[in-house]
Design a protein around this motif. Sequence first.
Motif, PDB file in Angstrom:
ATOM      1  N   CYS A 204       0.844  -1.199   0.000  1.00 59.07           N
ATOM      2  CA  CYS A 204       0.000   0.000   0.000  1.00 59.07           C
ATOM      3  C   CYS A 204       0.871   1.239   0.000  1.00 59.07           C
ATOM      4  CB  CYS A 204      -0.927   0.004   1.214  1.00 59.07           C
ATOM      5  SG  CYS A 204      -0.058   0.079   2.796  1.00 59.07           S
ATOM      6  N   ILE A 205       0.226   2.380  -0.137  1.00 63.66           N
ATOM      7  CA  ILE A 205       0.869   3.669   0.095  1.00 63.66           C
ATOM      8  C   ILE A 205       0.477   4.095   1.504  1.00 63.66           C
ATOM      9  CG2 ILE A 205       0.996   6.078  -0.630  1.00 63.66           C
ATOM     10  CD1 ILE A 205       0.217   5.089  -3.449  1.00 63.66           C
ATOM     11  N   GLY A 206       1.460   4.392   2.331  1.00 65.86           N
ATOM     12  CA  GLY A 206       1.168   4.635   3.739  1.00 65.86           C
ATOM     13  C   GLY A 206       1.083   3.309   4.464  1.00 65.86           C
ATOM     14  N   TRP A 207      -0.045   3.093   5.168  1.00 66.81           N
ATOM     15  CA  TRP A 207      -0.238   1.780   5.763  1.00 66.81           C
ATOM     16  C   TRP A 207      -1.692   1.364   5.709  1.00 66.81           C
ATOM     17  CZ3 TRP A 207       2.353   3.327  10.981  1.00 66.81           C
ATOM     18  CH2 TRP A 207       1.572   4.241  11.675  1.00 66.81           C
ATOM     19  N   ASP A 208      -1.864   0.047   5.880  1.00 69.22           N
ATOM     20  CA  ASP A 208      -3.167  -0.576   5.693  1.00 69.22           C
ATOM     21  C   ASP A 208      -3.534  -1.331   6.970  1.00 69.22           C
ATOM     22  OD1 ASP A 208      -5.402  -1.786   3.937  1.00 69.22           O
ATOM     23  OD2 ASP A 208      -4.364  -3.556   4.705  1.00 69.22           O
ATOM     24  N   GLU A 209      -4.685  -0.985   7.555  1.00 59.32           N
ATOM     25  CA  GLU A 209      -5.057  -1.541   8.853  1.00 59.32           C
ATOM     26  C   GLU A 209      -5.259  -3.059   8.814  1.00 59.32           C
ATOM     27  OE1 GLU A 209      -4.983  -0.183  11.738  1.00 59.32           O
ATOM     28  OE2 GLU A 209      -4.479   1.819  11.029  1.00 59.32           O
ATOM     29  N   GLU A 210      -5.821  -3.576   7.739  1.00 60.54           N
ATOM     30  CA  GLU A 210      -6.041  -5.026   7.671  1.00 60.54           C
ATOM     31  C   GLU A 210      -4.708  -5.777   7.693  1.00 60.54           C
ATOM     32  OE1 GLU A 210      -7.969  -8.452   4.720  1.00 60.54           O
ATOM     33  OE2 GLU A 210      -8.383  -6.324   4.344  1.00 60.54           O
ATOM     34  N   SER A 211      -3.752  -5.316   6.903  1.00 65.27           N
ATOM     35  CA  SER A 211      -2.446  -5.972   6.875  1.00 65.27           C
ATOM     36  C   SER A 211      -1.712  -5.807   8.200  1.00 65.27           C
ATOM     37  CB  SER A 211      -1.604  -5.406   5.729  1.00 65.27           C
ATOM     38  OG  SER A 211      -2.170  -5.741   4.478  1.00 65.27           O
ATOM     39  N   ILE A 212      -1.841  -4.639   8.807  1.00 65.08           N
ATOM     40  CA  ILE A 212      -1.219  -4.431  10.115  1.00 65.08           C
ATOM     41  C   ILE A 212      -1.795  -5.402  11.135  1.00 65.08           C
ATOM     42  CG2 ILE A 212      -1.057  -2.794  12.039  1.00 65.08           C
ATOM     43  CD1 ILE A 212      -0.804  -0.576   9.893  1.00 65.08           C
ATOM     44  N   GLN A 213      -3.099  -5.639  11.086  1.00 60.38           N
ATOM     45  CA  GLN A 213      -3.708  -6.566  12.035  1.00 60.38           C
ATOM     46  C   GLN A 213      -3.188  -7.988  11.829  1.00 60.38           C
ATOM     47  OE1 GLN A 213      -5.395  -5.661  14.672  1.00 60.38           O
ATOM     48  NE2 GLN A 213      -5.453  -7.808  15.333  1.00 60.38           N
TER      49      GLN A 213
END
Length: 318
Positions: A204-213
Amino acid sequence: MKALGTASAAPGEIDTGRLQVGETRDGSDFGLPVAVVNGAEDGPTLYVQAVSDGDELNGLGVIQRAVPQIPPEDLSGTVLVVGIVNYHAFQVAEHRNPIDDTKMNRTYPGDESGTSSERISAATFEAASRADLILDLHQGSTSQMLNEVRVRCGQRHRLHDECLELAKVFGCGHVLDQKGPEGQLARVGPDEGIPTVDPELGGCIGWDEESIQYGVEGVFNVLRYYGFLDGDVDLERQTRATGFDRYGSPCGGLVRFRKDLGDAVAVGDVIFEVTDPFGQLKAEVTADDSGLFWRSRRLPQVATGEYVCSVGTNVDEF
């Protein structure tokens, strides 16, 4: 006491600090943000790092969320964390270290008297080499990609099975089991006898909450499975690819994908088309091998030969 850089924690405590690795162009000292979580009881050591590529921020999102949730009073062992490895690239939101135009994750184990990237790699590898397990958190840069874990030591490596087990414990659901380029931490760690994996947390650009989880859950899966924390981990079956076909564009134009991430791909399937600005078809690109649609570029415009997508091949479950 357990220490990393200026961070020093007594049993049952957590501390943060900086790992000094050099000076910036104005002569000021700079250091990487580090944390030490020292368990109340003795046990193994886990090393975690993120942002060795300066535009891959999902790993930092994992650290930002996971570290405050680790209770040192309930922990057996130690967690050593480097939150931002590629200091210079992070400052300017670029993939490579702009000081020496180098991809950091090709320079391990580093050289303490070498280039900027080699010195950072040497300092972080010294910390990593104290551990029993290593997690090197990445993402598919700014491309779109499945959440996966990469085993990079090669299937003939003496630690392959241990690395594959660590990947399964982390539990993203997909594993790329393919020997990586020289200089990757996930290759050098196993050579030093330390099971190491490279979780690639989406793209992603920045960050992605689903992947972070996915990453936060993966860290806690590792902590529980390997005895740092109490609790059980149910190992779910993973989809593994041992090959990776990359596709470029045969011409310039605008890409239209015919597959979504995770879709099955059969030989001869159209995986993307290229059109001109008026929607006229210029080319169709078909799959050379069967597998899973694994990664794709984010922007539609392409030049001749430019990267478009990847298909994971030789797929099985384990």
